[in-house]
Design a protein around this motif. Sequence first.
Motif, short mmCIF file in Angstrom:
data_model
loop_
_atom_site.label_atom_id
_atom_site.label_comp_id
_atom_site.label_asym_id
_atom_site.label_seq_id
_atom_site.Cartn_x
_atom_site.Cartn_y
_atom_site.Cartn_z
N GLU A 186 31.98 -50.23 -64.30
CA GLU A 186 32.45 -50.19 -65.69
C GLU A 186 32.02 -48.86 -66.29
OE1 GLU A 186 30.40 -53.35 -67.72
OE2 GLU A 186 31.28 -54.90 -66.46
N GLY A 187 32.75 -48.43 -67.31
CA GLY A 187 32.30 -47.30 -68.11
C GLY A 187 33.09 -46.03 -67.97
N LYS A 188 32.67 -45.05 -68.77
CA LYS A 188 33.29 -43.73 -68.81
C LYS A 188 32.20 -42.73 -69.18
CE LYS A 188 37.32 -41.39 -70.62
NZ LYS A 188 38.48 -41.49 -71.50
N VAL A 189 32.11 -41.64 -68.38
CA VAL A 189 31.03 -40.67 -68.53
C VAL A 189 31.55 -39.25 -68.38
CG1 VAL A 189 28.79 -39.93 -67.60
CG2 VAL A 189 29.45 -42.35 -67.45
N VAL A 190 30.96 -38.34 -69.16
CA VAL A 190 31.15 -36.90 -68.95
C VAL A 190 29.76 -36.32 -68.71
CG1 VAL A 190 31.86 -34.71 -69.98
CG2 VAL A 190 33.19 -36.78 -70.43
N VAL A 191 29.61 -35.56 -67.63
CA VAL A 191 28.33 -34.93 -67.30
C VAL A 191 28.50 -33.41 -67.42
CG1 VAL A 191 26.66 -34.53 -65.44
CG2 VAL A 191 27.61 -36.81 -65.78
N THR A 192 27.54 -32.77 -68.13
CA THR A 192 27.55 -31.32 -68.30
C THR A 192 26.26 -30.75 -67.73
OG1 THR A 192 26.62 -31.54 -70.51
CG2 THR A 192 29.01 -31.36 -70.35
#
Length: 93
Positions: free
Chosen positions: A47-53
């Motif tokens: 599940e979910g939504k992520v942006v990694v920087t």
Amino acid sequence: MPTVKDVVVKKPSEAEMAEAKSWPTWGCEASEFDWDYTQTETCLLIEGKVVVTDRPDSGESVSFAAGDMVVFPEGLACVWKVSAPVKKHYKFD
């Protein structure tokens, strides 16, 4: 030092999904936090939504969501921006 350009995001095979289901799970609510990878991590987002920087910010980012398999390299220093609550299977190499 690795960057987010070294993160691998892919759609897992049936065999990879079956294996990942035997791994522990981890989850978090929508949030933003720093993370340092001291080992290589492979995870399958349920599940979910992520942006990694990158940390410090390089202007580059990688995004992934439910159904993606992601491999984070050892040594990556990053910021996780979780926009939808995450649940994942994970393992460290």
